[in-house]
Design an enzyme around this catalytic site. Sequence first.
Site, PDB file in Angstrom:
ATOM      1  N   GLU A 168       1.032  -1.042   0.153  1.00  0.00           N
ATOM      2  CA  GLU A 168       0.034  -0.062   0.086  1.00  0.00           C
ATOM      3  C   GLU A 168       0.876   1.390  -0.072  1.00  0.00           C
ATOM      4  OE1 GLU A 168      -3.074  -0.092   3.185  1.00  0.00           O
ATOM      5  OE2 GLU A 168      -4.130  -1.853   2.372  1.00  0.00           O
ATOM      6  N   GLU A 367      -5.064  -8.724   0.486  1.00  0.00           N
ATOM      7  CA  GLU A 367      -5.780  -8.262   2.070  1.00  0.00           C
ATOM      8  C   GLU A 367      -7.041  -8.440   1.539  1.00  0.00           C
ATOM      9  OE1 GLU A 367      -4.301  -5.134   4.528  1.00  0.00           O
ATOM     10  OE2 GLU A 367      -2.140  -5.635   3.860  1.00  0.00           O
TER      11      GLU A 367
HETATM   12  C1  BGP Z   1      -4.368  -2.258   5.599  1.00  0.00           C
HETATM   13  C2  BGP Z   1      -2.803  -2.370   6.180  1.00  0.00           C
HETATM   14  C3  BGP Z   1      -2.794  -3.527   7.095  1.00  0.00           C
HETATM   15  C4  BGP Z   1      -3.873  -3.319   8.245  1.00  0.00           C
HETATM   16  C5  BGP Z   1      -5.046  -3.198   7.414  1.00  0.00           C
HETATM   17  C6  BGP Z   1      -6.263  -3.024   8.613  1.00  0.00           C
HETATM   18  O1  BGP Z   1      -4.275  -0.999   5.075  1.00  0.00           O
HETATM   19  O2  BGP Z   1      -1.826  -2.674   4.853  1.00  0.00           O
HETATM   20  O3  BGP Z   1      -1.227  -2.994   7.845  1.00  0.00           O
HETATM   21  O4  BGP Z   1      -3.702  -2.589   9.368  1.00  0.00           O
HETATM   22  O5  BGP Z   1      -5.258  -2.271   6.492  1.00  0.00           O
HETATM   23  O6  BGP Z   1      -6.302  -1.651   8.632  1.00  0.00           O
HETATM   24  P1  BGP Z   1      -6.506  -1.137  10.177  1.00  0.00           P
HETATM   25  O7  BGP Z   1      -5.267  -1.557  10.854  1.00  0.00           O
HETATM   26  O8  BGP Z   1      -6.216   0.444   9.933  1.00  0.00           O
HETATM   27  O9  BGP Z   1      -7.753  -1.398  10.711  1.00  0.00           O
END
Ligand code: BGP
Length: 471
Positions: A168, A367
Amino acid sequence: MDKQLKFPENFWWGSAWSAEQAEGRGTTGKAETIWERWFKEEPNRFYQGISSAVTDDHLHRFKEDVALMVATGHNSFRTSISWARMFPDGGTGEVNPQAIVFYRALFSEMKSNGIQVFANLYHFDMPAKLQDIGGWESREVVAAYVHFADTCFKEFGDLVEHWFTFNEPLGPILGGYLEDFHYPNLIDFKRGAQAAFFTILAHAKAIEAFKRHQLSSKIGVILNLSPTYPRSKNEADVKAAEIADLFYTRSFLDPMVKGVFPSKLVQLLEQYDQMPLDFQPADLDCIKNNVAQILGLNYYEPRRVKARLTAINEAGPFLPDWFFEHHIMPGRRMNEYRGWEIYPKGILDLCLDIKNNYGNIEAFISENGMGVADEERFMNQVGQIEDTYRIDYIKDHLAYVWRAIEAGCNLKGYHLWTFIDCWSWINAYKNRYGLVSLDLTTQKRTIKQSGIFYKKMSAANGFEYNMENLN
Ligand code: BGP
């Protein structure tokens, strides 16, 4: 009508997390990262004042964790290699032998348990000392990153199946330069554009270095992508959606996968005097000649956009939303804990875009997942979280992945965010995403119901689904 959805042979079933979110600082030597730095400066910005110092203590518990990967049906897993751990003097200097020992032991343990290693080189975790000299706004930092990447190819090339230059890369630009949720907490589009450009250059240069190693593995990038939907077919809404899409989707996707920048975005930035100051013809050549060989798609929510209802304040800083507003679609399904819309069909539209406009590059869902607050509410008498909502979420998205494959998309796998509940940046442990729950006081790991489901699904290479849920 229920149908057994079968996925292609050798489909990658797994999950992902990152070094800063799971390893814990430990005592093997590690430079300060921007997350540790920011926590020292503003602990109040982190949910319940929890830092990344301990997280899942994976550094010491990785053997138990690999056993849990097996128990939850993983045949592949993505983690990141911490730049700060590899180069504890601040991201440059001597490589840390203890870091090499750790990552080699982890990757070997995974491999000997039948789990393919997906290694990512940057997941938001800039060494603080390198941020001090400009972070991604600095060519020196690009060079340091390429050296770090090259060291990883040399040290771990025999163990890693798939490499990723960045997770990302848009995140640190949005958070760090436009929206104030990531260090260095600036609001400055032009500097953000420079940092974005050098991130893209770093990706290309790392791929160039990778090719010299002649490994049998592949290298690519992981992007957070959302299909952009205009509120309506009204011309003004459609135009607003096109511009939002240029900023958030095409900005990284085009140069990292096709080697070229979208000309409409360049024109827009020129018009508003927001182009980065430093970009050379040799940089553009390097970007053109070194593109991703595989693409990870992080999908959480759709992007819904409408034409602006209000005038912009031209005295304020330039921002992408000078050109659009976010649209809250009536009737949308929400994950209220995270504030993200749940729209499984978006994953199909995203995959079709990649198939139709990006040469059907080899890709996978890298993801996708559902963070839920106060999950202990769902704990049964034997201490297991009954997260049926997560099972439904996974199935609903995977059914559209299945459909995308039927439609000819070159999709090789699905990785959930995440494996064991882990630390989520400024949200710390507010929302839990894992297949395995974590007791923060004891570090005890317990497989959730979703973990049991995941194992069954992976063993059967599919699951039964009510096709009436698809539209
Ligand atoms: C994505 C990232 C992760 C993770 C996930 C969940 O954008 O790559 O690192 O954190 O989101 O989001 P959050 O942790 O902000 O709830």
